[in-house]
Design a protein around this motif. Sequence first.
Motif, PDB file in Angstrom:
ATOM      1  N   SER A 164      -2.288  -0.639  -8.296  1.00  0.00           N
ATOM      2  CA  SER A 164      -2.669  -1.852  -7.563  1.00  0.00           C
ATOM      3  C   SER A 164      -2.064  -3.094  -8.215  1.00  0.00           C
ATOM      4  N   TYR A 165      -2.117  -3.180  -9.557  1.00  0.00           N
ATOM      5  CA  TYR A 165      -1.503  -4.326 -10.248  1.00  0.00           C
ATOM      6  C   TYR A 165       0.015  -4.305 -10.100  1.00  0.00           C
ATOM      7  N   LYS A 166       0.592  -3.118 -10.141  1.00  0.00           N
ATOM      8  CA  LYS A 166       2.045  -2.979 -10.064  1.00  0.00           C
ATOM      9  C   LYS A 166       2.598  -3.534  -8.754  1.00  0.00           C
ATOM     10  N   VAL A 167       1.865  -3.369  -7.642  1.00  0.00           N
ATOM     11  CA  VAL A 167       2.363  -3.812  -6.341  1.00  0.00           C
ATOM     12  C   VAL A 167       1.879  -5.213  -5.955  1.00  0.00           C
ATOM     13  N   GLY A 168       1.159  -5.872  -6.867  1.00  0.00           N
ATOM     14  CA  GLY A 168       0.829  -7.268  -6.615  1.00  0.00           C
ATOM     15  C   GLY A 168      -0.618  -7.593  -6.351  1.00  0.00           C
ATOM     16  N   TYR A 169      -1.511  -6.596  -6.366  1.00  0.00           N
ATOM     17  CA  TYR A 169      -2.925  -6.881  -6.165  1.00  0.00           C
ATOM     18  C   TYR A 169      -3.527  -7.437  -7.450  1.00  0.00           C
ATOM     19  N   LEU A 183       0.823  -1.208   0.000  1.00  0.00           N
ATOM     20  CA  LEU A 183       0.000   0.000   0.000  1.00  0.00           C
ATOM     21  C   LEU A 183       0.861   1.264   0.000  1.00  0.00           C
ATOM     22  N   LEU A 184       1.946   1.254   0.771  1.00  0.00           N
ATOM     23  CA  LEU A 184       2.842   2.410   0.780  1.00  0.00           C
ATOM     24  C   LEU A 184       3.510   2.607  -0.576  1.00  0.00           C
ATOM     25  N   GLU A 185       3.909   1.502  -1.207  1.00  0.00           N
ATOM     26  CA  GLU A 185       4.534   1.602  -2.519  1.00  0.00           C
ATOM     27  C   GLU A 185       3.532   2.099  -3.559  1.00  0.00           C
ATOM     28  N   ALA A 186       2.292   1.622  -3.480  1.00  0.00           N
ATOM     29  CA  ALA A 186       1.266   2.086  -4.408  1.00  0.00           C
ATOM     30  C   ALA A 186       1.018   3.583  -4.231  1.00  0.00           C
ATOM     31  N   ARG A 187       0.980   4.027  -2.982  1.00  0.00           N
ATOM     32  CA  ARG A 187       0.781   5.466  -2.720  1.00  0.00           C
ATOM     33  C   ARG A 187       1.942   6.281  -3.301  1.00  0.00           C
ATOM     34  N   ARG A 188       3.154   5.766  -3.127  1.00  0.00           N
ATOM     35  CA  ARG A 188       4.320   6.460  -3.677  1.00  0.00           C
ATOM     36  C   ARG A 188       4.228   6.553  -5.196  1.00  0.00           C
ATOM     37  N   LEU A 189       3.821   5.469  -5.845  1.00  0.00           N
ATOM     38  CA  LEU A 189       3.717   5.465  -7.302  1.00  0.00           C
ATOM     39  C   LEU A 189       2.671   6.464  -7.789  1.00  0.00           C
ATOM     40  N   MET A 190       1.544   6.538  -7.080  1.00  0.00           N
ATOM     41  CA  MET A 190       0.490   7.462  -7.501  1.00  0.00           C
ATOM     42  C   MET A 190       0.910   8.910  -7.304  1.00  0.00           C
ATOM     43  N   LEU A 191       1.659   9.174  -6.232  1.00  0.00           N
ATOM     44  CA  LEU A 191       2.065  10.545  -5.954  1.00  0.00           C
ATOM     45  C   LEU A 191       3.246  10.987  -6.817  1.00  0.00           C
TER      46      LEU A 191
END
Length: 253
Positions: free
Chosen positions: A218-223, A200-208
């Motif tokens: 979400s797909y990028k981090v494994g969801y 979740l932290l990595e996804a937030r970093r990617l979006m920001l």
Amino acid sequence: MLTPALCLVVQGAKWTMFGDRRFDYRAGQALVVSVEIPSLSQIVAASPGEPYLAVAIVFDLTTMREVLESLDTPPKVDGDVCQGVFVIDIGSQLAACVLRMIRLLDTPQAIGALYPLLMRELCYWLLTGPHGSDIAKMTVASSHTQRVISAVHNLRERFAEPVRVEELATSARLSPSAFHRQFKALTSMTPLQYQKQFRLLEARRLMLSSAMNAETASYKVGYESPSQFSREYSRMFGLAPGRDVAAFRSQVA
């Protein structure tokens, strides 16, 4: 994502959450972190007149090990895994050492020669202090702590992949039940909680940082399910992904 470090508060107060454990610390105290671990933090005491002031000093584990080996009476290192996070009161010797480190910023040309000596001093005061045993376990390669830390690094590097706890336990040379217990003692969360928070932290970093949309992140981090990602993101950050990113950008605009 905190790395092994001493996070010392000079003015104000803050809390940091690791899994389901909250640590409160204020001026004159420090958070000691011995393993890379996802976290959520909030400053709770600050004002324009008295802003929050803190210094984070990343540990040099090689120097820590050298100082440990030089001690006449080193702290006892038992078979238990160390506390991965704890709060300490800053004594006068440690405070003076940190202050000398900060003052080196005024003379950058002296940092190369003097900072390594001050790091040795910092390690000495920590290793001979009340939590010396937990500090020492960070550096002893044969300890349970080091084996669990290696498994943490493995999980962090493969965070977007499905990872079985049994596989991590085998790498740490522990039974699944013992590994689960010691992993939680070290990080304050289970392996699956650690992986989820990291994702979740990595996804937030990617979006920001990359303007990535929530579904792609979400797909990028494994969801595999964007809807599951959105639910878990909202529970962790209090807002759905799109609203959270928009709110953050409006604050810094």
